[in-house]
Write a protein that holds these residues in place. Sequence first.
Motif, PDB file in Angstrom:
ATOM      1  N   GLY A 201      20.885  52.056 -63.173  1.00 10.77           N
ATOM      2  CA  GLY A 201      22.307  52.286 -63.622  1.00 10.77           C
ATOM      3  C   GLY A 201      22.904  53.867 -63.307  1.00 10.77           C
ATOM      4  O   GLY A 201      23.983  54.058 -63.701  1.00 10.77           O
TER       5      GLY A 201
ATOM      6  N   LYS B 184      18.535  53.307 -68.954  1.00 10.33           N
ATOM      7  CA  LYS B 184      19.812  53.180 -68.338  1.00 10.33           C
ATOM      8  C   LYS B 184      20.406  54.494 -68.140  1.00 10.33           C
ATOM      9  O   LYS B 184      20.213  55.234 -69.175  1.00 10.33           O
TER      10      LYS B 184
ATOM     11  N   SER C  44      22.535  49.998 -75.040  1.00  7.53           N
ATOM     12  CA  SER C  44      21.999  49.751 -73.894  1.00  7.53           C
ATOM     13  C   SER C  44      21.198  51.124 -73.229  1.00  7.53           C
ATOM     14  O   SER C  44      21.293  51.598 -72.473  1.00  7.53           O
TER      15      SER C  44
ATOM     16  N   PHE D  20      17.921  49.337 -69.757  1.00  3.84           N
ATOM     17  CA  PHE D  20      18.759  48.780 -68.798  1.00  3.84           C
ATOM     18  C   PHE D  20      19.017  47.558 -68.970  1.00  3.84           C
ATOM     19  O   PHE D  20      17.908  46.669 -69.389  1.00  3.84           O
TER      20      PHE D  20
END
Length: 511
Positions: free
Chosen positions: A352, A381, A417, A420
């Motif tokens: 991400g 993430k 989150s 990820f």
Amino acid sequence: MKIAYISLYCYKSFPVRIFHSLSLKEGVNSHAIFFKDSFANNHALVTEKEIRLLLDVVKNIKPDLIAMSILSPYVVVAKKLTCEIRKMSKVPIVVGGKYPTISPDEALEFADYACKGEGELVLRKIFEHMEKGLDLSNIKGLWYKNEEGEVIDQGQQPLIQDLDEIPFPSVGDPQMYFIENNLLLESDPELKDPVIWIMSGRGCVFQCSFCVNSLLAPMNKGNGKFVRQRTPDNVIEEIELRLRKHKYPEQVFFPDENLGVYIDWTREFCEKYKEKVGLPFDCELMPALIREENIKLLVGAGLEILDFGIQAGSDKIRNEVLNRPGTNTEMLQKVMILKKHKVNIRYHLILGNPFDTVEILEETIDLLLQLPNPKSFHLFKMQFFPHYPFTMQALKEGFITENDLTDESIENSVCKSWTFVPKVFSVDRRDYLESCIYLVARNSYLGQKITVFLRRRDNCLLGFIVNIMARYKYFLMFKSPKWLRQPLTGIKLLLSGNTKELIIKIKRKLD
């Protein structure tokens, strides 16, 4: 003198546990409240009942001071709790932690005082002032607003150089409260945790752009040595104390970045750890710091798992964007050292990242396919925390906007989150290559076969299938109900012949 400490979303909070221990040793009537815990992507929202439980505890304590430890993702919760506390009490509220240290002026929008930097020396000054009936102004490191509403910069205390002076974190001590799932408990969950967490030092020798140390290290220039290590004897003493308290200790985990960095320290520590503790242990060590000599010593003492921060699968992103040393070639060389000494590797990789292009992700796939199987990964993430160099660069490049940096946006991103989450409804090559990486990292045999194919050519239909496979894998790991996950874990242990661990898990569950 009564003080109530509040930790937000962190039962293991080293600062609050240390402050509670320090206060008790100083003769202060200390209470530590752990308000909710963190659960990767499953952070539970704060309920009205949980707020009432906390307010009831505070009301019963009748503290002279409240001190709250805050990280950026939990500022919204901190503001809400502060507002509710003020409805029933005028007690001064001090906030500390990484958020107030980086942004003391912003913290003072809702708190009376903001502690910038390490809190132990500030706390001792607070105790002195309170004992003499003085207000808390003119304490170095404790920022506040004057009557005109101006922020008074109080600088910060010097970094504590002798970490052995700091008391061990409180574990299972009196006057500790834990609030989660609409329940209030006074028994410390740490006592049942099979993993004993120990910090062997503070600071880091690197300043990665996505890490808080990229701000803390420059902030403390001239304020004392930033990277500090407790003596081996002090670390061992804490572990021995914890072993006497824990019910089912299985291993020790060192979450700091210093274990194994200094060879003389490592040699002395390993000799004493093997003799006096003997439990297997895990630690984190930057790949750039992995050498044959220190790994051999650590393995001899009981090193079982090493957290290995790849973070980016591209030399360009790792070095130029993340400000992190190491090339892919060097990564593979370090992996071979660990495998030679039979160390289990738990890789860390960040997905991400908006700087990751299709070409960068293809390079990442090439690296992952060269890693020996089976693979163990933490797939994070990329998060954007205010003022971090990485965040400022992403802002400058237009990958994010100021709206992505509001307290609410950061809370939503981290709580939903932290790890990820693969995208499903996308046929963009960049998105499905991230799903390919996810499957390879999770040891999916079919996923790896498809990844090899997609690495060479674009196929939207196959990419969509990979997205579904990756999301299903994510669901099994993070979103499936406990009643499903726990039996599956038990079956895996049974089939692998690991009946000892299975029996321990059942005992712990029934306790």
